[in-house]
Every structure is written in structure tokens, then in C-alpha cells.
Scaffold this active site. Structure first.
Site, PDB file in Angstrom:
ATOM      1  N   SER A 189      39.550  -0.615  37.666  1.00 15.75           N
ATOM      2  CA  SER A 189      40.669  -1.299  37.044  1.00 15.75           C
ATOM      3  C   SER A 189      41.560  -0.266  36.358  1.00 15.75           C
ATOM      4  CB  SER A 189      40.151  -2.307  36.009  1.00 15.75           C
ATOM      5  OG  SER A 189      41.222  -2.947  35.355  1.00 15.75           O
ATOM      6  N   GLY A 190      42.864  -0.340  36.599  1.00 13.70           N
ATOM      7  CA  GLY A 190      43.782   0.611  36.008  1.00 13.70           C
ATOM      8  C   GLY A 190      44.001   1.864  36.834  1.00 13.70           C
ATOM      9  N   SER A 191      43.333   1.950  37.979  1.00  6.64           N
ATOM     10  CA  SER A 191      43.483   3.151  38.815  1.00  6.64           C
ATOM     11  C   SER A 191      44.830   3.181  39.538  1.00  6.64           C
ATOM     12  CB  SER A 191      42.347   3.240  39.838  1.00  6.64           C
ATOM     13  OG  SER A 191      42.350   2.101  40.694  1.00  6.64           O
ATOM     14  N   GLY A 192      45.433   2.011  39.733  1.00  8.41           N
ATOM     15  CA  GLY A 192      46.736   1.959  40.398  1.00  8.41           C
ATOM     16  C   GLY A 192      46.728   1.224  41.722  1.00  8.41           C
ATOM     17  N   LYS A 193      45.659   0.499  42.024  1.00  7.94           N
ATOM     18  CA  LYS A 193      45.524  -0.187  43.312  1.00  7.94           C
ATOM     19  C   LYS A 193      46.692  -1.135  43.597  1.00  7.94           C
ATOM     20  CE  LYS A 193      41.630  -2.124  42.302  1.00  7.94           C
ATOM     21  NZ  LYS A 193      41.614  -1.615  40.911  1.00  7.94           N
ATOM     22  N   SER A 194      46.953  -2.047  42.668  1.00 10.15           N
ATOM     23  CA  SER A 194      47.986  -3.063  42.888  1.00 10.15           C
ATOM     24  C   SER A 194      49.374  -2.434  42.991  1.00 10.15           C
ATOM     25  CB  SER A 194      47.967  -4.098  41.761  1.00 10.15           C
ATOM     26  OG  SER A 194      46.757  -4.828  41.773  1.00 10.15           O
ATOM     27  N   SER A 236      36.195  -4.153  44.236  1.00 13.09           N
ATOM     28  CA  SER A 236      35.094  -4.136  45.223  1.00 13.09           C
ATOM     29  C   SER A 236      34.127  -2.993  44.921  1.00 13.09           C
ATOM     30  CB  SER A 236      35.636  -4.056  46.652  1.00 13.09           C
ATOM     31  OG  SER A 236      36.639  -3.094  46.817  1.00 13.09           O
TER      32      SER A 236
END
Length: 206
Positions: free
Chosen positions: A36-41, A108
Site C-alpha cells: 500500500s502506498g507503493s504507487g500501484k493505482s 495481492s
């Protein structure tokens, strides 16, 4: 409800090959995984914007959006996370069969769950993209304030805090968002699609 041994796959006249020929592209799933917060979206959204601007038909499945609808009955236990990913895999397969390029943005966290999804696709169609980012950087960003809530004990089973994240072992693509810009990450993903002929090089000629 019918028993599984009384179910038969229905063959249709309009098949995947015909749909892909009409669209001028090959279906695949871009499976973005990371903390979360890695930049996926953000990266998935930018890739879709670029593809859409060049006439490539896509669909983006985002973790929060799916949990607000299709998977709103699931929690965050290991079992529920597994079912969450299984359902997304099956939905993605339907989109790929329609000829679309599907982008999925999900933490995931478990390697076996991601590999289970990979196995339902043909070789090369499941493109695992590791959005690498150190936990400390993700916590610094904390765009939704979730890490702080997890540290305060307000959220249980939060990946990276009190639930594990297993990084991909052999992803097709790795981008480090602590070192690369969103645009650089997006371009790296699109270059992979062009190189592996999911989209035509002609779409990228001005």
C-alpha cells in the site's frame, strides 16, 4: 443449482481471435502488485491513460473499487485475501478473452495466490509487475493514512505491519517508485507491451 459434473462449456460463434482482430490488439493482464502506498493505482491509471489516448481498449480493476462492489463480502484474513484474488483473476480472464488489456492494482501479498491466477491464463498473458518500494517510503507517503491507523491498532491484518507481503520471485517487470517517476514506470510497462506485440508499434508512431 447444477452440480459441477452437469456443467458444460458453451462454445460461441464470436471467439477471442475475432475480437482481437477487430480491436487490433492482443488481450493480456497487467498485474500490478506491491505494498500500500507503493504507487500501484497511480501507475495503473497513467498506463491506462496513455493506452486509451492511442486507441487501445483497456479496463482497470482497482483494489478498493472491487471491494466496494464485487468483493464487498470479503474481509482481510488470509482466506478472504485468497478469495479476493481468485475472483479478480477470473474476472480478468473474462476481460482478456474479450480482447482487452486489463490492468489490476492489488496488493495481492501472497506468492501462491498470484501464481494460482497466472495458471488460469495462457503462457505470456499474465504479466506480473512488481511495484517495488521500501516499507519506510510507503509509510512516509501513507496517502490514505492507513499505516498510521495500523500502527495505532485501528486496522488489523494490514500488509507490511502485522500481515506479510511476499515480493514476486520472477516478475515480468519491476519498477522502483522510489527511484523512477510515474511517467518512467508507465513507459517501461508500455514498452513491454509493444515489444511483446500485445499492441502494434504503429500506434506509437506520430
Amino acid at each position: 443449482m447444477g452440480e459441477p459434473n452437469n456443467l458444460y462449456k458453451q462454445q460461441t460463434s464470436v471467439n477471442r481471435e475475432k475480437r482481437e482482430l477487430m480491436l487490433g490488439q492482443r488481450g493480456c493482464v497487467l498485474w500490478l502488485t506491491g505494498l500500500s502506498g507503493s504507487g500501484k493505482s497511480t501507475i495503473a491509471n497513467r498506463v491506462e491513460e496513455i493506452l486509451h489516448s492511442r486507441g487501445v481498449l483497456t479496463y482497470l480493476l482497482d483494489g478498493d473499487n472491487v471491494r466496494l462492489g464485487l468483493n464487498k463480502d470479503l474481509g482481510f484474513s488470509a482466506k478472504d485475501r485468497q478469495e479476493n484474488i481468485r475472483r479478480i483473476g477470473e474476472v480478468s480472464r473474462l476481460f482478456v478473452d474479450s480482447g482487452l488489456i486489463v490492468l489490476t492494482s492489488f496488493i495481492s501479498p501472497y506468492e501462491e495466490d498470484r501464481q494460482s491466477v497466472r495458471r488460469i491464463f495462457n503462457d505470456g498473458e499474465f504479466i506480473e509487475i512488481y511495484i517495488r518500494c521500501d516499507l519506510a517510503v510507503c509509510e512516509q507517503r501513507d496517502p490514505k493514512g492507513l499505516y498510521q491507523k495500523a500502527r495505532n491498532g485501528e486496522i488489523k491484518n494490514f500488509t507490511g505491519i502485522d500481515a506479510p507481503y511476499q515480493p514476486p520471485i520472477t516478475p515480468e517487470i519491476t519498477v522502483d517508485t522510489a527511484k523512477l517517476t510515474v511517467e518512467e514506470c508507465a513507459n517501461k510497462i508500455i514498452e513491454y507491451l509493444v515489444e511483446h506485440q500485445f499492441i502494434s508499434r504503429n500506434k506509437w508512431r506520430d
